[in-house]
Design a protein around this motif. Sequence first.
Motif: not given
Length: 192
Positions: A152-160, A162-163, A166-174
């Motif tokens: 889910g995270f990767v699919a949303l990220e690849l489709a743009g 996460f607008r 908030r930094d996406v890397e911080r969301s990934w880490a969380a």
Amino acid sequence: MARAGLTSERVVAAAADLADTVGFENITIAALARGFGVKDASLYAHVRGLSDLSTRVAVLSGLDLADRISDALAGRAGRDALFAFAHAYRAFAREHPGRYAATQLELGPSALDDHPGLRRNLTGPYALLQGYGLTEPALTDAVRLLRSTFHGFVALELAGGFRHRRDVERSWAAALEALHVALSNWPEEADS
């Protein structure tokens, strides 16, 4: 007019590269043939058709993903293994979006029999989660949680998708920290 050295392996590898460029769902025999400078019919000596080609790209991609995750997991357990698995999975998807999409293709049992390395994509998450002390049925529930979170995270990220600022890397880490906490404190299954 055909280029020397055209093999099934080269055709499948070129299709995987094409998938990363145009999307797995947009691969065509015609586009692949153009890339080799040959007529479409020349490729049918190496693949039976688009369905066969798609399956072969899925197998190639699945084996590559399994190798990356296996390498990342070597010697790790618990939180360290979870994070290594997640980072390898996400890196593969980001580097090879078409190949990643191919790994989502449902392959029949014969593909798993013909390519036993693909089973690592099925068994790897179970092995990872045993480090959390999970047993069935919680083990399968946790594998489904991991797969849906990572995909889910990767699919949303690849489709743009996460607008938010908030930094996406911080969301990934969380998200990974939250998964670790959830896995470490997995609830007992209530009797029905």
